[in-house]
Design a protein around this motif. Structure first.
Motif, PDB file in Angstrom:
ATOM      1  N   PRO B 313       0.818  -1.223   0.000  1.00 19.58           N
ATOM      2  CA  PRO B 313       0.000   0.000   0.000  1.00 19.58           C
ATOM      3  C   PRO B 313       0.850   1.272   0.000  1.00 19.58           C
ATOM      4  O   PRO B 313       0.492   2.247  -0.667  1.00 19.58           O
ATOM      5  N   HIS B 314       1.985   1.246   0.715  1.00 23.64           N
ATOM      6  CA  HIS B 314       2.755   2.505   0.770  1.00 23.64           C
ATOM      7  C   HIS B 314       3.383   2.845  -0.572  1.00 23.64           C
ATOM      8  O   HIS B 314       3.496   4.012  -0.916  1.00 23.64           O
ATOM      9  N   HIS B 315       3.783   1.824  -1.341  1.00 23.22           N
ATOM     10  CA  HIS B 315       4.315   2.151  -2.664  1.00 23.22           C
ATOM     11  C   HIS B 315       3.214   2.563  -3.636  1.00 23.22           C
ATOM     12  O   HIS B 315       3.477   3.282  -4.606  1.00 23.22           O
ATOM     13  N   LEU B 316       1.988   2.125  -3.366  1.00 24.78           N
ATOM     14  CA  LEU B 316       0.859   2.527  -4.219  1.00 24.78           C
ATOM     15  C   LEU B 316       0.369   3.930  -3.906  1.00 24.78           C
ATOM     16  O   LEU B 316      -0.246   4.580  -4.751  1.00 24.78           O
ATOM     17  N   LEU B 317       0.614   4.384  -2.665  1.00 24.40           N
ATOM     18  CA  LEU B 317      -0.056   5.610  -2.216  1.00 24.40           C
ATOM     19  C   LEU B 317       0.889   6.756  -1.884  1.00 24.40           C
ATOM     20  O   LEU B 317       0.451   7.903  -1.825  1.00 24.40           O
ATOM     21  N   LEU B 318       2.155   6.471  -1.647  1.00 27.83           N
ATOM     22  CA  LEU B 318       3.076   7.536  -1.252  1.00 27.83           C
ATOM     23  C   LEU B 318       4.226   7.633  -2.249  1.00 27.83           C
ATOM     24  O   LEU B 318       4.529   6.676  -2.956  1.00 27.83           O
ATOM     25  N   THR B 319       4.869   8.788  -2.257  1.00 29.31           N
ATOM     26  CA  THR B 319       6.078   8.956  -3.073  1.00 29.31           C
ATOM     27  C   THR B 319       7.200   9.483  -2.186  1.00 29.31           C
ATOM     28  O   THR B 319       6.995   9.806  -1.016  1.00 29.31           O
ATOM     29  N   GLU B 320       8.373   9.600  -2.804  1.00 34.03           N
ATOM     30  CA  GLU B 320       9.558  10.102  -2.106  1.00 34.03           C
ATOM     31  C   GLU B 320       9.326  11.493  -1.504  1.00 34.03           C
ATOM     32  O   GLU B 320      10.011  11.882  -0.568  1.00 34.03           O
ATOM     33  N   GLU B 321       8.352  12.223  -2.029  1.00 33.82           N
ATOM     34  CA  GLU B 321       8.084  13.557  -1.478  1.00 33.82           C
ATOM     35  C   GLU B 321       7.690  13.477  -0.002  1.00 33.82           C
ATOM     36  O   GLU B 321       7.839  14.455   0.741  1.00 33.82           O
ATOM     37  N   ALA B 322       7.158  12.311   0.412  1.00 37.70           N
ATOM     38  CA  ALA B 322       6.773  12.149   1.822  1.00 37.70           C
ATOM     39  C   ALA B 322       7.976  12.313   2.741  1.00 37.70           C
ATOM     40  O   ALA B 322       7.833  12.764   3.879  1.00 37.70           O
ATOM     41  N   VAL B 323       9.166  11.964   2.250  1.00 39.27           N
ATOM     42  CA  VAL B 323      10.363  12.128   3.080  1.00 39.27           C
ATOM     43  C   VAL B 323      10.571  13.614   3.365  1.00 39.27           C
ATOM     44  O   VAL B 323      10.829  14.024   4.499  1.00 39.27           O
ATOM     45  N   ALA B 324      10.412  14.432   2.337  1.00 38.64           N
ATOM     46  CA  ALA B 324      10.606  15.876   2.498  1.00 38.64           C
ATOM     47  C   ALA B 324       9.467  16.492   3.312  1.00 38.64           C
ATOM     48  O   ALA B 324       9.701  17.217   4.274  1.00 38.64           O
ATOM     49  N   SER B 326       7.445  15.297   5.391  1.00 35.51           N
ATOM     50  CA  SER B 326       7.338  14.891   6.796  1.00 35.51           C
ATOM     51  C   SER B 326       8.483  15.449   7.630  1.00 35.51           C
ATOM     52  O   SER B 326       8.546  15.193   8.832  1.00 35.51           O
ATOM     53  N   GLY B 327       9.398  16.178   7.015  1.00 35.89           N
ATOM     54  CA  GLY B 327      10.553  16.689   7.760  1.00 35.89           C
ATOM     55  C   GLY B 327      11.473  15.555   8.173  1.00 35.89           C
ATOM     56  O   GLY B 327      11.851  15.445   9.328  1.00 35.89           O
ATOM     57  N   TYR B 328      11.829  14.706   7.213  1.00 32.67           N
ATOM     58  CA  TYR B 328      12.749  13.594   7.442  1.00 32.67           C
ATOM     59  C   TYR B 328      12.214  12.619   8.497  1.00 32.67           C
ATOM     60  O   TYR B 328      12.972  12.118   9.326  1.00 32.67           O
ATOM     61  N   ASP B 329      10.922  12.363   8.495  1.00 27.32           N
ATOM     62  CA  ASP B 329      10.355  11.416   9.462  1.00 27.32           C
ATOM     63  C   ASP B 329      10.778   9.997   9.077  1.00 27.32           C
ATOM     64  O   ASP B 329      10.453   9.523   7.992  1.00 27.32           O
ATOM     65  N   PRO B 330      11.496   9.313   9.980  1.00 29.50           N
ATOM     66  CA  PRO B 330      11.967   7.956   9.644  1.00 29.50           C
ATOM     67  C   PRO B 330      10.837   6.958   9.370  1.00 29.50           C
ATOM     68  O   PRO B 330      11.104   5.881   8.851  1.00 29.50           O
ATOM     69  N   ASP B 331       9.608   7.294   9.717  1.00 27.95           N
ATOM     70  CA  ASP B 331       8.507   6.391   9.370  1.00 27.95           C
ATOM     71  C   ASP B 331       8.282   6.351   7.853  1.00 27.95           C
ATOM     72  O   ASP B 331       7.529   5.515   7.359  1.00 27.95           O
ATOM     73  N   THR B 332       8.924   7.239   7.112  1.00 28.78           N
ATOM     74  CA  THR B 332       8.859   7.165   5.647  1.00 28.78           C
ATOM     75  C   THR B 332      10.042   6.384   5.080  1.00 28.78           C
ATOM     76  O   THR B 332      10.173   6.265   3.872  1.00 28.78           O
ATOM     77  N   LYS B 333      10.900   5.877   5.959  1.00 28.64           N
ATOM     78  CA  LYS B 333      12.091   5.150   5.491  1.00 28.64           C
ATOM     79  C   LYS B 333      11.763   3.676   5.368  1.00 28.64           C
ATOM     80  O   LYS B 333      11.414   3.027   6.362  1.00 28.64           O
ATOM     81  N   VAL B 334      11.844   3.160   4.170  1.00 31.44           N
ATOM     82  CA  VAL B 334      11.424   1.788   3.904  1.00 31.44           C
ATOM     83  C   VAL B 334      12.248   1.262   2.739  1.00 31.44           C
ATOM     84  O   VAL B 334      12.773   2.034   1.937  1.00 31.44           O
ATOM     85  N   ASN B 335      12.377  -0.062   2.699  1.00 31.58           N
ATOM     86  CA  ASN B 335      13.186  -0.696   1.665  1.00 31.58           C
ATOM     87  C   ASN B 335      12.340  -1.745   0.938  1.00 31.58           C
ATOM     88  O   ASN B 335      11.886  -2.674   1.563  1.00 31.58           O
ATOM     89  N   PRO B 336      12.112  -1.625  -0.366  1.00 33.32           N
ATOM     90  CA  PRO B 336      12.572  -0.554  -1.236  1.00 33.32           C
ATOM     91  C   PRO B 336      11.950   0.795  -0.858  1.00 33.32           C
ATOM     92  O   PRO B 336      10.882   0.834  -0.258  1.00 33.32           O
ATOM     93  N   PRO B 337      12.638   1.871  -1.240  1.00 36.05           N
ATOM     94  CA  PRO B 337      12.182   3.192  -0.810  1.00 36.05           C
ATOM     95  C   PRO B 337      10.935   3.651  -1.556  1.00 36.05           C
ATOM     96  O   PRO B 337      10.616   3.122  -2.621  1.00 36.05           O
ATOM     97  N   LEU B 338      10.247   4.614  -0.982  1.00 36.56           N
ATOM     98  CA  LEU B 338       9.147   5.273  -1.692  1.00 36.56           C
ATOM     99  C   LEU B 338       9.752   5.920  -2.931  1.00 36.56           C
ATOM    100  O   LEU B 338      10.820   6.524  -2.863  1.00 36.56           O
ATOM    101  N   ARG B 339       9.088   5.753  -4.056  1.00 32.81           N
ATOM    102  CA  ARG B 339       9.694   6.197  -5.319  1.00 32.81           C
ATOM    103  C   ARG B 339       9.007   7.459  -5.847  1.00 32.81           C
ATOM    104  O   ARG B 339       8.451   8.226  -5.090  1.00 32.81           O
ATOM    105  N   THR B 340       8.998   7.626  -7.159  1.00 29.36           N
ATOM    106  CA  THR B 340       8.466   8.857  -7.747  1.00 29.36           C
ATOM    107  C   THR B 340       6.986   8.701  -8.088  1.00 29.36           C
ATOM    108  O   THR B 340       6.435   7.597  -8.056  1.00 29.36           O
ATOM    109  N   GLU B 341       6.356   9.806  -8.439  1.00 25.00           N
ATOM    110  CA  GLU B 341       4.953   9.774  -8.832  1.00 25.00           C
ATOM    111  C   GLU B 341       4.765   8.913 -10.085  1.00 25.00           C
ATOM    112  O   GLU B 341       3.769   8.186 -10.210  1.00 25.00           O
ATOM    113  N   ALA B 342       5.734   8.958 -11.006  1.00 25.71           N
ATOM    114  CA  ALA B 342       5.639   8.127 -12.217  1.00 25.71           C
ATOM    115  C   ALA B 342       5.677   6.646 -11.856  1.00 25.71           C
ATOM    116  O   ALA B 342       4.936   5.831 -12.422  1.00 25.71           O
TER     117      ALA B 342
END
Lengths: 322, 490
Positions: B313-324, B326-342
């Motif tokens: 679900p997180h790869h379907l619903l979130l992008t790397e922008e969540a890292v920015a 959220s102010g570097y919230d480690p709850d957005t840190k996941v492997n594989p990482p959240l990617r781009t909107e494309a």
């Protein structure tokens, strides 16, 4: 418009007018700092803590002098990396400092984003004194201040940033500050250190400029003649071990600046040379150039105190006229 | 598993039964007898008098007193029900009715990718807490990854997980064995012995098997057992030190990047190895996160390579922008990482067209003390067992991106099929084991990690307002979770 922020986390967050307000405030601060008696009572009774997770004599001293010139009390805490691994968390340390009455925490940290992360967790103001490869906003501000002092303006200047842009927090703060104030930035270095696509970091935060605000050049010789100023970055020698460039010798051949080279390659006679320090003299810049008239390195150091005074003053609620 | 003492005969009345495996989406009554689905009759038919001749009048006698649970079926209906259900029912004395009006009746969902941390990291999660989180989130079956301490790389470890899971009496837990001993990527683990002990797949999740020859042998060897080999696709030499997706956002934030190319090249390599291994070898790609991997999957399918895939679900619903943002919230840190909107759009399109078969949570709990640190020091992972269904309902079904049938297929039947789960798991066919969840599709709730059954609180969806909540969950016909009565009954 009064400056209304709790924290200074990066120049990306600031508007052009906020940046200009800091620079304008720094000018009288420089006068204060240049007097024989370098004291101003503005921050009497306030506490600023230098919380440094990386060693940095220059930045820490500069913040300390700035705070003391405004009569604030200063506490210096140097945290060794070993105590981090012992499980003493940044949040825990910051909460302790806050409980001890800290009004501002000046944070230097090897993790990008640590100040932004901390700012959401403490009531004290957080001032970023350099975080990982992210930003070093007061360095960016002092570079702007110095450039404006030398050139009388920022708008329309072409400023080169030479070296390890990929890992440089100074480069990022300079990019934000310069582009917001209407300068053009040319990023110069090998493609491994000036990664393709870096100009797209502005995508989420576009600046309104006629020219493309950021361009990339791999050949210093080619681009040198059009530059009004150049910021030479410190080369971290451990990058070589990761295969980002083959040898110090080759890096130096391609990207070192010295006076002879500036003449041969047709640099403008009034090109301003800056370096955030500490420089690897003889590697990315020759000692002779660093000490020449073109060099603004000494002014940068002095202006650093004034800019940091201005930041503290404005974060404390002061205004230019107030 | 000891599941006696609880009545396992139920009459679920009038819910909307959604079972894509049998093309069913209609209001129907469901009868559970001895822990299995005995009959399903559309409401009209059941009321009119079903094929077995149940008369509407007799059954409606019970309707008023039906309540939501715990009521004995009236004896007036016994004869008719017995007829409707055939010889399966000896006596209806223990039959309880549950009014499912307004609820969805779904096959128990299956999460084929979770980390339950036991043995070795019980402060993050245990098999018991994870199994409860699963059931509260609608998953009656989960498959747990072997990256525990020590790794699940032998029969004893597999049996340990199964025993702990049985004792927990929440969701079923199917262990996944390691591909290589100690997950070191050097020697094949004893696959046969693990399968015999109950492993349903093998994976070195957390890492890919870097040695191509070794992975080829794993694919070939597993052919003998008909189990899938699940790969975490990445190139560790490219991702080393990385903490978020590589690209302009990582450059802006000053964080080391993990390039999409590492995942894409690994998926490509693995598909070629599956083809080499030959017909019957089953490759499954865990948590696909890139548009490039989607293109490789399309190519592989067109070549007839047997490969399945899942997305979180997180790869379907979130992008790397969540890292920015959220102010570097480690709850957005996941492997594989959240990617781009494309990438996100490509994943969504692939899920809709069936190129990606399953939705899996990659539930990865960590202690808040571990997560609540500087971004690059925090461990990777997001918990998902208790948010997946709500996110799918709110962000995929409600906006019309997936139908309920499509969603249930991807959350239940498809993963059950990939893992080859027994007993008709993920479906509601007659004779299937009665793993059933009843969902209130309109229930609104807020993600408050403090209320999770999981020990992990690490979710970037904290504070999200979601729709869709599990009200009842049955495992093998036993009502184990009842939100109207405060949660777990077991």
């Amino acid at each position: 418009m009064p400056f209304q922020r709790k924290d200074l986390l990066g120049l990306e967050d600031l508007t052009r007018s906020e940046i200009e307000e800091i620079l304008d405030t720094a000018r009288p601060m420089l006068e204060v700092f240049s007097r024989p008696v370098k004291k101003y009572p503005t921050l009497r009774g306030r506490i600023m803590v230098n919380l440094f997770y990386e060693p940095s004599t220059r930045t820490r001293t500069s913040f300390e002098l700035a705070a003391k010139a405004l009569s604030a009390d200063v506490v210096n805490i140097a945290v060794s990396t070993s105590s981090v691994t012992k499980g003493e968390s940044l949040a825990d340390t910051a909460h302790t400092l806050e409980a001890l009455g800290a009004d501002w925490i000046v944070l230097r940290h090897s993790s990008s984003g640590a100040p932004a992360w901390l700012a959401r967790r403490v009531r004290a103001g957080v001032i970023n004194a350099g975080d990982g490869s992210h930003e070093h906003p007061t360095q960016g501000l002092l570079d702007l201040f110095t450039l404006r002092q030398r050139k009388g303006r920022i708008e329309g200047l072409r400023v080169g940033i030479v070296g390890d842009v990929l890992h440089s927090r100074v480069a990022r703060s300079d990019i934000w500050g310069l582009t917001k104030l209407g300068a053009q930035v040319v990023l110069i270095g090998p493609p491994t250190l000036v990664p393709p696509g870096i100009e797209r970091i502005l995508d989420k935060n576009p600046v309104h400029a006629a020219e493309p605000p950021i361009t990339v050049a791999y050949d210093l010789k080619e681009v040198l003649p059009v530059l009004d100023a150049v910021v030479v970055l410190r080369l971290q020698l451990e990058r070589q071990k990761r295969g980002l460039f083959p040898s110090v010798e080759e890096y130096s051949r391609l990207y070192r600046l010295d006076s002879e080279r500036l003449r041969e390659w047709g640099a403008k006679p009034d090109l301003v040379v800056m370096h955030p320090g500490p420089a690897n003299l003889g590697l990315e810049i020759s000692e002779e150039l660093a000490n020449s008239d073109r060099s603004a390195i000494r002014e940068q150091v002095r202006n650093g105190v004034a800019v940091r005074m201005a930041v503290l003053y404005l974060l404390a609620g002061g205004t230019v006229t107030g | 598993m000891k599941e006696t003492n609880s009545p396992r005969n139920w009459w679920l009345r009038g819910g909307r039964v959604i079972d894509p495996a049998h093309d069913r989406d209609e209001r129907a009554d469901v009868w559970i007898v001895d822990g299995r689905i005995a009959a399903i009759r559309p409401v009209e038919e059941a009321r009119r008098g079903g094929p077995g001749g149940a008369s509407a009048g007799a059954i409606s006698d019970n309707e008023d007193g039906g309540g939501r649970s715990g009521h004995e079926a009236g004896s007036a209906g016994d004869e008719e029900l017995r007829a409707a259900l055939g010889a399966a029912v000896g006596t209806l004395a223990g039959l309880q009715t549950l009014d499912a009006d307004g609820l969805l009746v779904l096959p128990g969902l299956v999460d084929m990718h979770v980390h339950l941390r036991e043995p070795g990291q019980e402060r993050k999660e245990t098999i018991a807490t994870g199994a409860r989180a699963a059931l509260a989130g609608g998953f009656t079956s989960v498959a747990c990854m072997p990256n525990t301490e020590p790794a699940l790389d032998n029969a004893a470890a597999i049996r340990f997980v199964r025993e702990r899971a049985a004792a927990a009496r929440a969701a079923r837990v199917y262990p996944i064995g390691a591909i290589t001993k100690g997950r070191r990527g050097e020697e094949l683990a004893p696959v046969g012995e693990m399968v015999e002990a109950g492993a349903v797949a093998i994976s070195d999740d957390g890492n890919p098997v870097a040695d191509a020859a070794l992975l080829r042998h794993a694919l070939e060897y597993s052919l003998r057992f008909g189990i899938p080999v699940i790969e975490h696709c990445d190139d560790p030499t490219l991702s080393a030190g990385g903490v978020m997706n590589e690209g302009p956002t990582a450059l802006r934030l000053g964080l080391r990047g993990i390039p999409a190319a590492g995942e894409v090249s690994c998926v490509f390599r693995d598909c070629l190895l599956a083809e080499l291994a030959g017909t019957g070898a089953r490759l499954h790609i865990a948590h696909v996160s890139t548009a490039g991997a989607v293109e490789v999957l399309r190519w592989a399918r067109s070549r007839g390579i047997q490969v399945t895939a899942e997305v979180t679900p997180h790869h379907l619903l979130l992008t790397e922008e969540a890292v920015a943002s959220s102010g570097y919230d480690p709850d957005t840190k996941v492997n594989p990482p959240l990617r781009t909107e494309a990438d996100r759009r490509a994943l969504l399109a692939a899920l809709r067209e069936g190129l990606i078969d399953c939705i899996a949570s990659d539930h990865a709990p960590h202690m808040s003390e571990e997560k609540n640190v500087e971004y690059d020091l925090a461990p990777f992972g997001i918990v998902g067992l208790e948010t997946t269904l709500g996110l799918v309902v709110t962000d995929l079904i409600a906006p019309g991106l997936l139908t309920w049938s499509d969603a249930v297929w991807r959350l239940a039947a498809a993963p059950a099929r990939v893992l080859g789960l027994p007993g008709g798991a993920g479906t509601l066919g007659p004779g299937a084991v009665a793993d059933v969840v009843l969902v209130d599709p309109e229930a609104e709730w807020v993600v408050e990690p403090g209320t999770f059954y999981s020990r992990g609180r690490n979710t970037p969806f904290r504070g999200r307002e979601l729709k869709g909540q599990v009200i009842y969950a049955f495992v093998g016909g036993e009502l184990r979770f009842d939100r109207t009565r405060g949660g777990f009954l077991t």
